[in-house]
Design a protein around this motif. Structure first.
Motif, PDB file in Angstrom:
ATOM      1  N   LEU A   1      77.719  25.947  18.321  1.00 21.44           N
ATOM      2  CA  LEU A   1      76.486  25.208  18.127  1.00 21.44           C
ATOM      3  C   LEU A   1      75.344  26.202  18.270  1.00 21.44           C
ATOM      4  O   LEU A   1      75.203  26.851  19.302  1.00 21.44           O
ATOM      5  CB  LEU A   1      76.352  24.086  19.164  1.00 21.44           C
ATOM      6  N   SER A   2      74.556  26.327  17.226  1.00 18.66           N
ATOM      7  CA  SER A   2      73.404  27.235  17.239  1.00 18.66           C
ATOM      8  C   SER A   2      72.151  26.411  16.972  1.00 18.66           C
ATOM      9  O   SER A   2      72.112  25.618  16.021  1.00 18.66           O
ATOM     10  CB  SER A   2      73.581  28.304  16.160  1.00 18.66           C
ATOM     11  N   ILE A   3      71.151  26.588  17.828  1.00 17.12           N
ATOM     12  CA  ILE A   3      69.893  25.857  17.674  1.00 17.12           C
ATOM     13  C   ILE A   3      68.736  26.842  17.746  1.00 17.12           C
ATOM     14  O   ILE A   3      68.904  27.988  18.135  1.00 17.12           O
ATOM     15  CB  ILE A   3      69.738  24.746  18.733  1.00 17.12           C
ATOM     16  N   GLY A   4      67.556  26.356  17.395  1.00 18.55           N
ATOM     17  CA  GLY A   4      66.369  27.191  17.434  1.00 18.55           C
ATOM     18  C   GLY A   4      65.579  26.988  18.707  1.00 18.55           C
ATOM     19  O   GLY A   4      65.745  25.985  19.410  1.00 18.55           O
TER      20      GLY A   4
ATOM     21  N   ALA B   1      59.113  16.873  25.352  1.00 20.70           N
ATOM     22  CA  ALA B   1      57.988  17.798  25.176  1.00 20.70           C
ATOM     23  C   ALA B   1      58.378  19.249  25.440  1.00 20.70           C
ATOM     24  O   ALA B   1      57.723  20.164  24.936  1.00 20.70           O
ATOM     25  CB  ALA B   1      56.844  17.399  26.105  1.00 20.70           C
ATOM     26  N   GLU B   2      59.413  19.450  26.227  1.00 18.70           N
ATOM     27  CA  GLU B   2      59.816  20.808  26.607  1.00 18.70           C
ATOM     28  C   GLU B   2      60.665  21.460  25.519  1.00 18.70           C
ATOM     29  O   GLU B   2      61.668  20.896  25.080  1.00 18.70           O
ATOM     30  CB  GLU B   2      60.615  20.787  27.911  1.00 18.70           C
ATOM     31  N   ALA B   3      60.245  22.660  25.114  1.00 21.68           N
ATOM     32  CA  ALA B   3      60.994  23.418  24.110  1.00 21.68           C
ATOM     33  C   ALA B   3      62.119  24.197  24.771  1.00 21.68           C
ATOM     34  O   ALA B   3      61.993  24.662  25.907  1.00 21.68           O
ATOM     35  CB  ALA B   3      60.066  24.378  23.370  1.00 21.68           C
ATOM     36  N   VAL B   4      63.205  24.330  24.042  1.00 17.76           N
ATOM     37  CA  VAL B   4      64.352  25.106  24.512  1.00 17.76           C
ATOM     38  C   VAL B   4      63.926  26.512  24.917  1.00 17.76           C
ATOM     39  O   VAL B   4      64.403  27.055  25.914  1.00 17.76           O
ATOM     40  CB  VAL B   4      65.447  25.144  23.417  1.00 17.76           C
TER      41      VAL B   4
END
Length: 131
Positions: A12-15, A65-68
């Motif tokens: 699993l790859s996310i931005g 609201a919190e970004a990875v």
């Protein structure tokens, strides 16, 4: 046994701009405890784990609201495909983490988790595949 025989290759790859809720939903849907974070603007790869999401939510932060990018781990120990399971376990114990990104020539080949290690050790010790 080499880690390539135990690692998960369906990664699993996310931005980095994904929210924590999006990351959690994707990890839950794929039934994985971590995702590789690919950031074309940063050097190398990062990882976000279920523990990172839990820590942020437990601290009262808004998962919508919190970004990875603000919660991922960038200071990683990467595993080489030539490592043995014992090499990987040693690194996991020393570093206190449950996932290793398997990297060769800057390319992600898989992720090895504690669950993968236990699955292999169970098969090896009993001769029967664990469910």
């Amino acid at each position: 046994m080499l880690i390539t025989q135990a690692m998960t290759t369906n990664i699993l790859s996310i931005g980095p701009a994904h929210t924590l809720r999006q990351a959690a939903a994707l990890m839950s849907a794929r039934r994985v405890g971590a995702a590789v974070v690919a950031d074309p603007d940063a050097h190398g790869h990062g990882i976000i784990t279920e523990r990172d999401v839990m820590t942020a939510v437990g601290a009262g932060l808004d998962p919508d609201a919190e970004a990875v990018a603000a919660h991922l781990t960038r200071e990683l120990v990467f595993a080489n495909p030539q490592w043995t399971i014992d090499d990987a376990v040693d690194a996991m114990v020393r570093g206190g983490f449950r996932h290793l990104i398997v990297l060769s020539n800057g390319e992600v080949h898989g992720i090895l988790s504690v669950r993968d290690v236990l699955r292999v050790w169970t098969k090896t010790s009993t001769g029967v595949a664990a469910g």
